[in-house]
Design a protein around this motif. Structure first.
Motif: not given
Length: 810
Positions: A549-553, A558-564, A604-612
């Motif tokens: 959770p803290p790593a996704c904030a 680009d970072g959000a796409a990789e974390m997904r 604080t988490v990017p939308g692509v990660l929250r949606g996923r």
């Protein structure tokens, strides 16, 4: 020419390597001269291997392989085919009791020289055949060589072609010197020394078979002192030689005798077809095309031969060559199409013939162990590429899998894993193709051990000690389990535990966990003990749950796409690590669901990660569709930036993993997306359009078409019993038909009987039954019941969504 002709000096036979015309001319000249000794361009260390050329188990093409004893990667090849003049000379000498020797620079010197053998300031390099062809007015050296040498009758005057070619090369050497090959001067000095020694022993009854370029240097007068000066102080290494199988395709390589020929299959045909080569070639082509179900008749063959002969006459050629036969084949047999012509090029003009060498040929111990394993598993090396399907429940197939995985760990990529047609873990698919260079890889791997098992174990232990990256050590653990290396696995496990304890990067941990989960799953199928791995995997999963959770904030796009990608991989891994029947409230799966819930709720988490995260919770049944709709409503509210809202949609329904079918069957979610999309301002819509197009472009064409029809209907709601049905839906719900699928769903979920869940192997069997292309599978039944889905490609995700099963009514 008679034997007395040799009295005027050694018989110098200048040839083109891998030339069938040269081979026939050499054979005729040797039959006429009957020399007592035959000297051949090649490494002298190979003299001890020449007797094997007469072995009945030797199948052409083959090659002499020379490699440095302490560094097998430094190697060179001298390939030979049945139409190589050198091979013809060797076989003639062995058959007639003549002494045969190699006279080129020893491999010990040439391998030691390495790249230094050809300095950069050597000047432009000359292709003598091209130079002679251009002088004769030809723009194609291959065509000139065919006209002058290949189509000539060698029985007319065996000495004539060699004398003419020697004179032409003498002029070229006077003009161009060494032709940009300064190393040739050293090689020719050694050849002259060997020729002097043979002349002292056998007089002038000596024949030399070498490249035509070297003939002037061997015929010229050089002092012994000058040659010794050229050879003084050469670097030297310890080299070993053996025969190895070769292929027609590799005859184009410029190594040793590599003449860079483009059509070894055609040259082999010219050498073996003693009469009517064009007619026989056309017959061979017709046979290949008929095997591929092309309608070819004898009339086609006759017409193709006539056309090739006519083309040769129009072009002023003595006989049809490869160009004329290919043009005739394209026009008559292929009806102008290049598609079957590509098949002819691959199978006949080049060919994939793989040679064989006798068991008596020298080989490193690892090569012999590999050969024994190949025979025991009935896994013969072959040049053509082929697919191999393995069922790991069968002992022979399991042994093949172990061998291929061990070879890959040693860098011997004989087999390449491909995606299996079956989803079961007890099946593997491989693409096999044996390349001659793999013989060098085997020699290199010999430093690790004398058997495949021992070498793979030693290599794995060495890599484990040197590797620092966590993802690499987990991948190594997986490979050790696949290769069944019980002695190496404990060493790798200790290294894995050490690296995992020190690595604090969540992304690294997330990359490492899937390989461990797959390893545990494979262990169940292969019967391998993996208790230590399970403990390490559980520790990694716990640390990921804490640190993710803290790593996704605060991540950028680009970072959000990789974390997904990491998020999806960890989600899949946790499903493999935990038995769903035994996961309690404090279990790993519960903790992972809690992590996803926190990600879904954090602004604080990017939308692509929250949606996923919301989508993964919905797929696992942790939230209902009403909760998913609530999350979507918040994400798509007017206060949310359009770009962030579009990213949320991408995370929730993006990709081809069933997001489109979710929107098709859940009207509430579809309405929320449609309502948000129609409210976006024109300026913001231009910004989010690329992301939206990427999201929906991943859907199958049938899914997009169905979504379009549903959106075109508008937001009026589902039609009532008296209304006209929307495209793809009935007028109402047919409860009886919906309930009919429940027993099948229970069977797929493993809850069909009182015994509870099935074991992993039984679930793998069910996976095979649930292939999308199975005409009798459950998903096919759902498609037949639902007219809207008949045109929609089915996938496993269709069955994951209960709504998709309810909506098949009426």
């Amino acid at each position: 020419m008679t034997a007395r002709a040799c009295a005027r000096g050694p018989l110098l036979l200048g040839v083109r390597h891998h030339g069938p015309g040269s081979a026939r001319a050499v054979l005729a000249a040797l039959e006429a001269a009957r020399p007592r000794a035959v000297l051949i361009e090649g490494p002298p260390e190979g003299d001890a291997l020449l007797d094997l050329a007469a072995d009945e188990a030797m199948r052409l093409p083959v090659a002499l392989l020379a490699h440095v004893v302490d560094d097998p990667g430094r190697a060179a090849f001298w390939p030979m085919a049945e139409f190589s003049p050198e091979w013809v000379a060797i076989r003639w000498a062995l058959a007639h009791g003549a002494r045969v020797r190699f006279i080129d620079l020893p491999a010990a010197h040439s391998l030691a020289a390495g790249e230094e053998a050809e300095p950069e300031d050597g000047g432009p390099r000359i292709d003598p055949v091209r130079a002679l062809a251009e002088t004769a007015g030809y723009d194609d050296p291959e065509r000139w060589w065919e006209d002058v040498v290949e189509h000539r009758d060698a029985a007319a005057d065996p000495a004539a072609p060699f004398a003419a070619l020697g004179e032409a090369m003498a002029v070229l050497r006077e003009t161009y010197g060494d032709g940009g090959h300064p190393r040739d001067l050293v090689r020719e000095a050694h050849m002259r020394q060997q020729l002097r020694a043979a002349t002292r022993e056998f007089g002038d009854e000596v024949a030399v078979v070498c490249g035509a370029w070297h003939v002037p240097a061997l015929a010229a007068k050089f002092t012994v002192a000058a040659d010794r000066a050229l050879l003084k102080g050469l670097p030297k290494v310890k080299a070993e030689l053996t025969w190895v199988p070769w292929t027609h395709r590799r005859l184009a390589r410029r190594s040793g005798y590599g003449a860079g020929i483009d059509s070894p299959g055609w040259y082999g045909h010219l050498f073996s077809a003693r009469d009517r080569p064009v007619e026989r070639w056309m017959t061979k082509v017709a046979g290949l095309l008929r095997e591929e179900d092309y309608a070819i008749s004898p009339a086609h063959v006759i017409e193709a031969v006539r056309l090739a002969t006519t083309l040769a006459a129009l072009r002023g050629r003595p006989l049809p060559g490869l160009a004329e036969t290919t043009d005739a084949v394209r026009a008559v047999l292929c009806e102008g199409s290049d598609v079957p012509l590509g098949l002819i090029q691959e199978r006949l003009i080049v060919g994939d013939v793989l040679g064989e060498v006798p068991d008596a040929a020298p080989a490193v111990p690892l090569q012999r162990d590999l050969a024994r394993a190949q025979r025991g598993l009935r896994l013969k090396p072959e040049a053509p590429e082929r697919e191999l399907e393995l069922d790991l429940r069968k002992e022979t197939d399991a042994g093949r899998s172990r061998l291929l995985h061990r070879l890959r760990l040693l860098g011997i990529d004989w087999g390449e894993p491909v995606r299996a047609r079956s989803t079961g873990t007890f099946r593997e698919s491989w693409r096999l193709r044996w390349e001659p260079e793999l013989s060098v890889r085997v020699a290199e791997a010999g430093v690790w051990g004398t058997t495949v098992l021992g070498a793979a174990t030693a290599k794995a232990e060495s890599v484990a000690a040197e590797t620092t990256a966590l993802v690499e050590i987990t991948s190594l653990a997986e490979r050790c389990l696949l290769a069944e290396l019980p002695d190496a696995l404990p060493v790798v496990m200790r290294a894995l535990a050490d690296r995992a304890a020190l690595d604090t990067d969540v992304a690294h941990l997330a990359q490492a966990l899937p390989a461990l989960a797959r390893t545990l799953r494979y262990g169940d199928v292969r019967g391998t003990t993996t208790a230590g791995l399970a403990e390490v995997a559980a520790g990694l999963a716990e640390r990921i749950c804490v640190g993710l959770p803290p790593a996704c904030a605060g991540l950028d796009a680009d970072g959000a796409a990789e974390m997904r990608t990491h998020l999806d991989a960890v989600h899949t891994a946790t499903a493999l690590l935990v038995d769903p029947a035994g996961a309690g409230a404090g279990g790993l799966r519960e903790r992972w669901s809690s992590v996803l819930s926190r990600l879904a709720a954090r602004d604080t988490v990017p939308g692509v990660l929250r949606g996923r995260a919301v989508r993964l919770l919905l797929d696992d049944g942790r939230i209902e569709s009403e909760d998913a709709a609530r999350h979507m409503g918040l994400a798509l509210s007017p206060g949310t930036a359009p770009a962030d809202a579009a990213a949320w949609i991408e995370g929730f329904v993006g990709g081809a993993s069933g997001g489109g079918m979710l929107l098709v069957h859940d009207e509430r979610l579809r309405g929320l997306v449609d309502g948000w999309l129609t409210s976006v301002t024109p300026e913001a819509f231009t910004d989010v359009l690329p992301l939206l197009r990427r999201t929906f472009a991943a859907y199958e064409a049938g899914v997009r078409r169905t979504l379009g029809e549903l959106v075109r209907r508008g937001p009026a709601g589902r039609p009532g019993p008296g209304d006209a049905a929307a495209p793809g839906f009935g007028a109402g719900l047919d409860a009886a038909r919906a309930d009919a699928v429940l027993p099948l769903v229970a069977l797929l979920l493993g809850r069909a009987g009182p015994g509870g869940l099935h074991g992993p192997d039984e679930l793998d069997e069910l996976d095979e039954l649930d292939r999308p292309d199975d005409p009798n599978g459950p998903d096919a039944l759902a498609r037949r019941n639902d007219p809207a889905r008949r045109d929609v490609p089915a996938g496993p995700d269709d069955l994951d969504d209960t709504n998709s099963l309810v909506e098949v009514g009426s």
